[in-house]
Structures are given as C-alpha cells and as structure tokens.
Write an enzyme that holds these catalytic residues in place. Sequence first.
Site, PDB file in Angstrom:
ATOM      1  N   PHE A 158       0.816  -1.215   0.000  1.00 38.54           N
ATOM      2  CA  PHE A 158       0.000   0.000   0.000  1.00 38.54           C
ATOM      3  C   PHE A 158       0.853   1.270   0.000  1.00 38.54           C
ATOM      4  CE2 PHE A 158      -2.460   2.744   3.242  1.00 38.54           C
ATOM      5  CZ  PHE A 158      -3.024   3.530   2.249  1.00 38.54           C
ATOM      6  N   LEU A 184       6.188 -10.508  -2.150  1.00 35.16           N
ATOM      7  CA  LEU A 184       4.817 -10.669  -2.659  1.00 35.16           C
ATOM      8  C   LEU A 184       3.902 -11.380  -1.664  1.00 35.16           C
ATOM      9  CD1 LEU A 184       5.599 -11.615  -6.390  1.00 35.16           C
ATOM     10  CD2 LEU A 184       5.342  -9.345  -5.356  1.00 35.16           C
ATOM     11  N   SER A 185       4.224 -11.281  -0.380  1.00 32.73           N
ATOM     12  CA  SER A 185       3.363 -11.920   0.623  1.00 32.73           C
ATOM     13  C   SER A 185       2.094 -11.112   0.871  1.00 32.73           C
ATOM     14  CB  SER A 185       4.127 -12.096   1.941  1.00 32.73           C
ATOM     15  OG  SER A 185       4.526 -10.844   2.460  1.00 32.73           O
ATOM     16  N   GLY A 196       1.484  -7.367  -0.993  1.00 32.17           N
ATOM     17  CA  GLY A 196       1.309  -6.734  -2.300  1.00 32.17           C
ATOM     18  C   GLY A 196       1.607  -7.719  -3.417  1.00 32.17           C
ATOM     19  N   TYR A 229       4.873  -6.240  18.266  1.00 34.71           N
ATOM     20  CA  TYR A 229       5.061  -5.371  17.096  1.00 34.71           C
ATOM     21  C   TYR A 229       5.763  -4.072  17.494  1.00 34.71           C
ATOM     22  CZ  TYR A 229       3.849  -2.192  13.272  1.00 34.71           C
ATOM     23  OH  TYR A 229       3.895  -1.262  12.259  1.00 34.71           O
TER      24      TYR A 229
END
Length: 324
Positions: free
Chosen positions: A11, A34-35, A37, A157
């Site tokens: 994004f 590419l996991s 996007g 996180y």
Amino acid sequence: MKWLITGGCGFIGTGLIRFLLAEGGHGIRVFDNLSTGTRDDLGQVAPFTEGSGAEAPFPEAGEVELIVGDILDEAALSQAADKADVVVHLAANTGVGPSVEDPRHDCLTNVLGTFNALEAARHNGVGRFVFASSGAPAGEVEPPIHEELPPHPVAPYGASKLAGEGYCSAYFRSFGVETVALRFGNVYGPGSIHKGSVVAKFIKEALSGERLEIYGDGSQTRDFIFIDDLVRAIRLAAAQPHVGGETFQIATSQETTVGEIAALLVSLLAAHGVRDVEVFNGEKRVGDVMRNYSDTRKAREWLGWQPEYGLEQGLDRTVHYFLS
C-alpha cells in the site's frame, strides 16, 4: 535519485512509487516477497520489468524494476541495494494482532530484516536510509506522543519496531549511514485493498454486507493519516539535510476514537449508496493501546512537512476507491 524500496508492492510502497514517477527523474527498484502486495498492485501504478538484481544496472529515470526476494535473504538484499542512493525500508510484519499470535515471526521479519536492510545500505554506500516505524514503540503513555518519550511497547510489534529504531540510531552513529526513522500514524487511503487496519477493515466489511466489529467499546483513539500526506513525508526524509539519526512522528496531531471513525464511515458509505451498515462491539484485543496520537512539531520544523488532508476528505476518497 535511485531508490530501493523494500515492500514496494504494498500500500505505502505503491503510493510512494506513484508520487516519485509523477515528480520525475527517479529510477526505482522494488524488493518484495509478494506476501501482501502483488505484481498486479505494482502494475496498476506503473509498467515494470522483473530482474534478479545480480550485477544488473540500476533502473534509469522513469523506470521501475521488481526483484522478488525476502528481506531475510541477506545476499539478495545487498545485491538489490547496489548503486542505490536511498533505501526506503517498508517491508515488515505489520500489526498488533499478528505479532501477538506469532511473536517469533514478527521478531525475525522486523528485527533481522531491518538489520539486513541496514547492512545492505552500509556495504553499498547508500546515502540515506528511511525506516518505516510506528507509534507502537511508545506504547501505553499519556499522549500526544513525541520523539523524546521513554518507550514502553505493549505488543511484540511495538518492540520489534523499537529495535529497528535502535539499529537505525546505531548505524548512523557507528557507521555514518544517514538513517531517518518515521513513526507513521494509522495510514489509510486509496490502494489499501490488502490492509487489515481499521479503515480498510471497516470498509471491506461494509461492502461485504457484514457488520463492522469494533474491538472493545470504541473509545480507543488513533491518529489517522492519509496516504498522500505520508508519502510526501517519506520523500522529504529521503533528501532533507542534517536529519541523519533522527526519528519523526508522521501523523496529524488529531485524536479520533475508533467509534468516531466507524460512525463517519457509515455516514460516508450511505452517501455513496451503501446503507443500513451495522456496527457492533466485540472483545477488546490483546496488545491494543487505548490512546494514541502524535505531536508532529519536529517533522514540521526539521522536514518542512505538515499534513494537508482532513479526515472526512481522505475517508471519502478512500470509500470511493473501494467502490470503484
């Protein structure tokens, strides 16, 4: 400039690429596993070639190249950074929920992955390294959050992003890599189809005929920033002199509850013909901070940046994107 953007198919990455191509004069290399996007997401922004990164010339101005690779692959990432002027490190495990479910994966991706990206920048003589951080390292503190608050992460996180900030500081002071850490607010806007953050989640639930689930009573607050404002901050952080080793809050300095966001989206969706959207309160989520908004004075004074989009304007553009 020559840009290496990790996680560039996502994004924020595609938003940044769109901005850079419109500005002109930039060669862009994307490094993405590419996991999240996809090639299609990148292709909607610009035509691109696919390369290996091994001794390949860096894309020329106006060109975009995709290298499919993982930031845990130290050698591949170092090859991709060859001849880059700036690295924008966006690739990460994102979100509180996934980090609570699998803290080891969060640590490996966000800590070791950031370390690998910094090493790639160091060994290739990259002039500027922009790190995508978050308000999460600050944790449960009395807002507004500013850069000098002692960090108290609540979720893994936040801890992994704090570690990334620490490595950025160390690589500037030990090796001279001009790192800039940007603590993003809650980013929303066109292009967020794969996002699980609250604005995208609510809109996708509404368009699927589902009820909007608020975790807890909805009184938790966030600082919501529109994608176009965010990518301008990244662009400035990549070029502004005398900001190496610094951290900046990139948000709007506006505190909005999740309940208020839900109500505003229900109203905007109704205006676009999506009516009778229901909202309900579910269980409070582990690791959620109750209050979070930022003091952005440092970004305004050091980077010459400030947000331009109001919340209702940005949400309306986001709803329109999802509908179209």
